[in-house]
Write a protein that holds these residues in place. Structure first.
Motif, PDB file in Angstrom:
ATOM      1  N   GLY A 161      51.325 133.586  44.184  1.00  0.00           N
ATOM      2  CA  GLY A 161      52.434 134.532  44.159  1.00  0.00           C
ATOM      3  C   GLY A 161      52.186 135.720  45.063  1.00  0.00           C
ATOM      4  N   ARG A 162      50.912 136.069  45.229  1.00  0.00           N
ATOM      5  CA  ARG A 162      50.633 137.198  46.107  1.00  0.00           C
ATOM      6  C   ARG A 162      50.745 136.809  47.568  1.00  0.00           C
ATOM      7  N   LEU A 163      50.518 135.531  47.872  1.00  0.00           N
ATOM      8  CA  LEU A 163      50.595 135.090  49.257  1.00  0.00           C
ATOM      9  C   LEU A 163      52.038 135.003  49.739  1.00  0.00           C
ATOM     10  N   ILE A 164      52.914 134.591  48.850  1.00  0.00           N
ATOM     11  CA  ILE A 164      54.296 134.353  49.246  1.00  0.00           C
ATOM     12  C   ILE A 164      55.093 135.628  49.021  1.00  0.00           C
ATOM     13  N   PRO A 165      55.842 136.070  50.028  1.00  0.00           N
ATOM     14  CA  PRO A 165      56.573 137.326  49.879  1.00  0.00           C
ATOM     15  C   PRO A 165      57.595 137.252  48.752  1.00  0.00           C
ATOM     16  N   GLY A 166      57.582 138.282  47.922  1.00  0.00           N
ATOM     17  CA  GLY A 166      58.605 138.392  46.890  1.00  0.00           C
ATOM     18  C   GLY A 166      58.300 137.661  45.608  1.00  0.00           C
ATOM     19  N   CYS A 167      57.104 137.087  45.484  1.00  0.00           N
ATOM     20  CA  CYS A 167      56.824 136.263  44.310  1.00  0.00           C
ATOM     21  C   CYS A 167      55.702 136.827  43.457  1.00  0.00           C
ATOM     22  N   ARG A 168      55.415 138.105  43.582  1.00  0.00           N
ATOM     23  CA  ARG A 168      54.255 138.633  42.874  1.00  0.00           C
ATOM     24  C   ARG A 168      54.417 138.590  41.375  1.00  0.00           C
ATOM     25  N   LYS A 169      55.618 138.906  40.890  1.00  0.00           N
ATOM     26  CA  LYS A 169      55.777 138.999  39.435  1.00  0.00           C
ATOM     27  C   LYS A 169      56.618 137.862  38.893  1.00  0.00           C
ATOM     28  N   GLN A 170      56.712 136.792  39.604  1.00  0.00           N
ATOM     29  CA  GLN A 170      57.576 135.705  39.175  1.00  0.00           C
ATOM     30  C   GLN A 170      56.828 134.759  38.253  1.00  0.00           C
ATOM     31  N   PRO A 171      57.532 134.146  37.319  1.00  0.00           N
ATOM     32  CA  PRO A 171      56.895 133.173  36.431  1.00  0.00           C
ATOM     33  C   PRO A 171      56.509 131.904  37.178  1.00  0.00           C
ATOM     34  N   LEU A 172      55.717 131.088  36.513  1.00  0.00           N
ATOM     35  CA  LEU A 172      55.075 129.936  37.142  1.00  0.00           C
ATOM     36  C   LEU A 172      56.041 128.976  37.836  1.00  0.00           C
ATOM     37  N   PRO A 173      57.078 128.473  37.168  1.00  0.00           N
ATOM     38  CA  PRO A 173      57.929 127.486  37.844  1.00  0.00           C
ATOM     39  C   PRO A 173      58.622 128.045  39.072  1.00  0.00           C
ATOM     40  N   VAL A 174      58.987 129.349  39.025  1.00  0.00           N
ATOM     41  CA  VAL A 174      59.636 129.952  40.178  1.00  0.00           C
ATOM     42  C   VAL A 174      58.676 129.985  41.360  1.00  0.00           C
ATOM     43  N   VAL A 175      57.425 130.377  41.090  1.00  0.00           N
ATOM     44  CA  VAL A 175      56.444 130.438  42.173  1.00  0.00           C
ATOM     45  C   VAL A 175      56.246 129.066  42.783  1.00  0.00           C
ATOM     46  N   LEU A 176      56.197 128.030  41.950  1.00  0.00           N
ATOM     47  CA  LEU A 176      55.977 126.683  42.480  1.00  0.00           C
ATOM     48  C   LEU A 176      57.135 126.240  43.364  1.00  0.00           C
ATOM     49  N   GLU A 177      58.360 126.522  42.916  1.00  0.00           N
ATOM     50  CA  GLU A 177      59.505 126.136  43.730  1.00  0.00           C
ATOM     51  C   GLU A 177      59.507 126.870  45.055  1.00  0.00           C
ATOM     52  N   GLU A 178      59.250 128.184  44.983  1.00  0.00           N
ATOM     53  CA  GLU A 178      59.256 128.970  46.209  1.00  0.00           C
ATOM     54  C   GLU A 178      58.175 128.484  47.164  1.00  0.00           C
ATOM     55  N   THR A 179      57.021 128.116  46.610  1.00  0.00           N
ATOM     56  CA  THR A 179      55.925 127.641  47.463  1.00  0.00           C
ATOM     57  C   THR A 179      56.338 126.404  48.236  1.00  0.00           C
ATOM     58  N   THR A 180      56.975 125.474  47.546  1.00  0.00           N
ATOM     59  CA  THR A 180      57.380 124.240  48.209  1.00  0.00           C
ATOM     60  C   THR A 180      58.273 124.546  49.398  1.00  0.00           C
ATOM     61  N   ASP A 181      59.292 125.367  49.152  1.00  0.00           N
ATOM     62  CA  ASP A 181      60.210 125.672  50.242  1.00  0.00           C
ATOM     63  C   ASP A 181      59.509 126.445  51.352  1.00  0.00           C
ATOM     64  N   TYR A 182      58.660 127.379  50.959  1.00  0.00           N
ATOM     65  CA  TYR A 182      57.983 128.228  51.942  1.00  0.00           C
ATOM     66  C   TYR A 182      57.110 127.407  52.872  1.00  0.00           C
TER      67      TYR A 182
END
Lengths: 224, 93
Positions: A161-182
């Motif tokens: 979450g710290r690596l991906i912009p905007g995902c520092r305080k996001q819950p687990l499933p959100v971070v995983l989805e964002e990572t895939t797209d990123y």
């Protein structure tokens, strides 16, 4: 290894179909992955970034009319920021990370310009951008994760979450989805940058008959 | 005891995102990583391993974009006429 037109049209149709069905939360998984790998997306991105690079050069030339070349140290950072901004624009605001990149750019602009303007304008823009984020957060914190509440997994997801912009305080499933797209978006960005670099270097070097796509066997990039 | 069980069942029933969905997200992630994609033991790769490799991969991607943008800025600084040729070559299909 670019995807050809059948893949491009199927990705486009998929996104159209999903819009007609009116799903409450479009999962950014397979359709977005296909989209980032399509030729069309890469062309859109290339257009965007070339436009922003042109603006960069014009502003740099206007600031330093005597110096003909842009400063190499600051120039790299400017190009990188332009690249990420163009990427976020190409994402059309459907993902958290793209919205975070764009809002960061807006914040910097406002801070730079603002001397007399009150700071009240900033929170309103932030609320409009992060409005959907708050809804998402409330919905996802209700559930209890059993085995995936492992401290090892949690800490790794926090790192992510710290690596991906905007995902520092996001819950687990959100971070995983964002990572895939990123990740897929970044891969496209690297492909596009490589193509641009080879196009620029081949046009400045003595003319050799090169194919249109400019895919050299570069050893520096890890993809393909 | 039974109260606890029923409570746990309720929570898993009302939760929007189940553990299976999270597993699926992690598997999707694994498919994207170049190292773990062709791994033989695709079932036994742990979630922590996938996440760690994802972090490393993203850091590598960041570094690569930085390198590429440095090269691009140097190229653009040195060549002026290349810009017109570049735009022409990339915008014509």
């Amino acid at each position: 290894m670019e995807s050809i037109s059948p893949a491009r049209s199927s990705g486009y149709d998929q996104s159209r179909r999903k819009r007609k069905k009116k799903q409450p939360s479009p999962p950014p998984s397979s359709s977005s992955v296909q989209k980032w790998r399509s030729e069309k997306q890469q062309q859109i991105y290339s257009t965007n970034i070339i436009q922003s690079l042109r603006e960069l050069r014009i502003s740099a030339a206007a600031a330093d009319p005597s110096a003909k070349l842009a400063p190499p140290r600051g120039g790299g950072r400017a190009v990188r920021d332009a690249a990420y901004r163009s990427l976020a624009v190409t994402a059309r605001g459907r993902t958290l990370w793209s919205r975070a990149i764009l809002s960061k750019a807006v914040k910097v602009k406002l801070k730079f310009r603002k001397q007399n303007r009150p700071r009240n304008s900033n929170p309103t823009t932030m609320v409009s951008i992060t409005g959907s984020n708050r809804l998402r957060k409330r919905r996802a914190t209700v559930l209890r994760l059993k085995a995936k509440g492992l401290p090892a997994v949690q800490s790794k997801v926090k790192l992510l979450g710290r690596l991906i912009p905007g995902c520092r305080k996001q819950p687990l499933p959100v971070v995983l989805e964002e990572t895939t797209d990123y990740i897929v978006a970044m891969e496209m960005q690297i492909r596009a940058l490589n193509a641009i670099i080879s196009a620029v270097s081949s046009s400045s070097a003595p003319r050799t008959p090169t194919p249109g796509t400019g895919h050299d066997g570069e050893e520096t990039h890890m993809l393909g | 005891m039974s109260g606890r069980r029923s409570r746990s069942r309720q929570s898993s029933g009302t939760s929007r995102i189940s553990e299976d969905q999270i597993n699926e997200l992690i598997i999707n992630l694994q498919q994207l990583l170049p190292e773990l994609r062709d791994s033989r033991r695709s079932d036994k790769v742990s979630a922590a391993r996938v996440l760690q490799d994802t972090c490393n991969y993203i850091r590598n991607l960041h570094r690569e974009v930085d390198d590429l943008s440095e090269r691009l800025s140097e190229l653009l600084a040195n060549t002026d006429t290349a810009q017109a040729a570049l735009i022409r070559s990339l915008l014509t299909p």
